[in-house]
Design a protein around this motif. Structure first.
Motif, PDB file in Angstrom:
ATOM      1  N   GLY A   1       0.812  -1.210   0.000  1.00 45.92           N
ATOM      2  CA  GLY A   1       0.000   0.000   0.000  1.00 45.92           C
ATOM      3  C   GLY A   1       0.846   1.261   0.000  1.00 45.92           C
ATOM      4  N   ARG A   2       1.955   1.228   0.739  1.00 49.12           N
ATOM      5  CA  ARG A   2       2.854   2.386   0.777  1.00 49.12           C
ATOM      6  C   ARG A   2       3.529   2.599  -0.575  1.00 49.12           C
ATOM      7  NH1 ARG A   2       2.641   6.351   3.999  1.00 49.12           N
ATOM      8  NH2 ARG A   2       4.910   6.611   4.003  1.00 49.12           N
ATOM      9  N   LEU A   3       3.878   1.509  -1.249  1.00 47.47           N
ATOM     10  CA  LEU A   3       4.460   1.619  -2.585  1.00 47.47           C
ATOM     11  C   LEU A   3       3.464   2.234  -3.568  1.00 47.47           C
ATOM     12  CD1 LEU A   3       6.360  -1.783  -2.830  1.00 47.47           C
ATOM     13  CD2 LEU A   3       7.409   0.476  -3.014  1.00 47.47           C
ATOM     14  N   GLN A   4       2.201   1.816  -3.452  1.00 49.75           N
ATOM     15  CA  GLN A   4       1.168   2.377  -4.319  1.00 49.75           C
ATOM     16  C   GLN A   4       1.036   3.882  -4.090  1.00 49.75           C
ATOM     17  OE1 GLN A   4      -0.514   1.107  -6.747  1.00 49.75           O
ATOM     18  NE2 GLN A   4      -0.714  -1.104  -6.467  1.00 49.75           N
ATOM     19  N   LYS A   5       1.091   4.293  -2.835  1.00 48.56           N
ATOM     20  CA  LYS A   5       0.989   5.708  -2.523  1.00 48.56           C
ATOM     21  C   LYS A   5       2.182   6.485  -3.077  1.00 48.56           C
ATOM     22  CE  LYS A   5       0.614   9.088   1.175  1.00 48.56           C
ATOM     23  NZ  LYS A   5       1.701   9.905   0.608  1.00 48.56           N
ATOM     24  N   LEU A   6       3.382   5.936  -2.904  1.00 43.96           N
ATOM     25  CA  LEU A   6       4.580   6.594  -3.429  1.00 43.96           C
ATOM     26  C   LEU A   6       4.503   6.703  -4.947  1.00 43.96           C
ATOM     27  CD1 LEU A   6       7.377   7.829  -3.062  1.00 43.96           C
ATOM     28  CD2 LEU A   6       8.331   5.505  -3.007  1.00 43.96           C
ATOM     29  N   LEU A   7       4.044   5.643  -5.598  1.00 47.37           N
ATOM     30  CA  LEU A   7       3.907   5.661  -7.059  1.00 47.37           C
ATOM     31  C   LEU A   7       2.932   6.754  -7.485  1.00 47.37           C
ATOM     32  CD1 LEU A   7       4.447   4.382  -9.839  1.00 47.37           C
ATOM     33  CD2 LEU A   7       2.562   2.790  -9.378  1.00 47.37           C
ATOM     34  N   LYS A   8       1.833   6.872  -6.792  1.00 48.04           N
ATOM     35  CA  LYS A   8       0.843   7.908  -7.107  1.00 48.04           C
ATOM     36  C   LYS A   8       1.452   9.305  -6.942  1.00 48.04           C
ATOM     37  CE  LYS A   8      -3.789   9.444  -5.782  1.00 48.04           C
ATOM     38  NZ  LYS A   8      -4.947   9.178  -4.894  1.00 48.04           N
TER      39      LYS A   8
END
Length: 363
Positions: A43-50
């Motif tokens: 989930g944190r990776l998804q947020k960073l990607l966004k």
């Protein structure tokens, strides 16, 4: 008495808070101290990607083309997200790469994973438990007591960052499996650290002072996210440490990575440090199967061990592993669970050794 701390990911587990982006109603987990645990990383990776995608960057700074590096970083983050979705853990995938001898991919994985941990540490504050721990054990000489050793499986810089606030000119005497130059180490980092040869602790501490996120008011409300300047700074770091070549390799590596096998000197120094340990405090560590070989070396080296404290909100499984281990070794060791994880546990039996410090003066 000699006290050793065995540190796992739970020792750096962040304190989560929910933040709402009022622009679109999405909620996500953020941290104000510490790092995400394994099941929170996707989930944190998804947020960073966004966050990385939100700007259309233009321009260059020297050889750095912002748009090109932004696209490369997006691809790398997406690759790491795909790894998380297809494997139980990143460690599982890394072990697969070791077994299939796909060393190039393994090195790239270690590079981008190291960069991701650098990002998390730059975004979040130091877990306050490190500060409290050092405040309790440091003597007037500002050094770790001679009767305390720390063995860590973690990649983070929290011990060093917290220590810098007490002794800006000093460093905890540390060795890793690939760097054994320290003659009398106090901190043993089995998996190394999420830094690079050309991006080390001093760079990291300087960058940690910058603001990467901000809250902005818009016509539709408030939005919280990465700033354009914050993203540009991240891309500068990424460009210098992750230039898509294993030649710029991270100081992080997995315990089972045969390309970065543990040096005999590291093992020898670790065994010597552990030989007189009478109390072992295990914090946030679950003894995963991947690490069993090294864990056995650690426990076997504690030949004077009398008591183990397990600090974990759920210590049952860890206690079962240890009970089985010591029964098979025909060794009698008291095992005590500690469920309060508000601060790193310091046994009641422990006393800081007296150190004479000459502070000078006038006769």
């Amino acid at each position: 008495m000699k006290l050793t701390y065995l540190i796992g990911a739970g020792a750096s587990a962040g304190t989560p808070i929910n933040k709402i982006n009022k622009m679109n109603g999405e909620s996500y987990v953020d941290y104000y101290g510490g790092l995400p645990i394994v099941n929170e990383i996707p989930g944190r990776l998804q947020k960073l990607l966004k966050d990385v995608k939100q700007f259309s960057l233009e321009g260059c700074e020297g050889d750095l083309d912002y748009r090109a590096e932004q696209q490369k970083l997006i691809e790398d983050l997406q690759e790491l997200i795909n790894v998380c979705s297809h494997h139980a853990t990143i460690d599982t995938y890394a072990k697969k790469l070791v077994l299939t001898k796909d060393i190039f991919t393994l090195l790239h994985l270690e590079n981008i994973l190291s960069f991701y941990f650098i990002c998390e540490e730059l975004f979040n504050d130091i877990d306050q438990r490190y500060d409290t721990f050092l405040a309790n054990i440091l003597g007037d000489d500002m050094l770790l007591p001679e009767n305390i050793n720390i063995v860590s499986w973690n990649y983070d810089n929290f011990f060093d960052m917290a220590y810098q606030e007490y002794n800006p000119e000093g460093r905890i005497r540390t060795i890793t499996k690939n760097d054994v130059r320290e003659g009398n180490p106090k901190l043993f980092k089995i998996n190394g650290t999420a830094t690079f040869e050309n991006y080390h602790l001093s760079n990291f501490i300087e960058d940690s002072k910058l603001a990467y996120y901000d809250t902005k008011k818009t016509d539709l409300g408030y939005t919280y996210g990465m700033t354009e300047e914050g993203l540009k700074r991240l891309l500068k770091i990424y460009y210098h440490v992750c230039a898509h070549t294993p030649k710029k390799h991270s100081n992080l590596s997995f315990a089972f990575d045969s390309e970065h096998s543990i040096e005999k000197t590291f093992i020898d120094k670790l065994k010597k440090a552990l030989a007189s340990t009478t109390i072992l405090v295990i914090i946030g560590y679950s003894f995963p199967f991947f690490n069993r070989k090294m864990d056995q070396i650690i426990l076997d080296a504690c030949t004077s061990l009398k008591k183990i404290y397990i600090q974990d909100i759920n210590s049952t499984k860890v206690k079962e592993i240890l009970v089985t281990y010591f029964e098979e070794k025909h060794r009698r060791v008291a095992i005590v669970p500690i469920t309060d994880v508000g601060s790193f546990y310091i046994p009641t039996e422990y006393t800081i050794p007296h150190v004479s410090v000459d502070v000078g003066g006038v006769m």
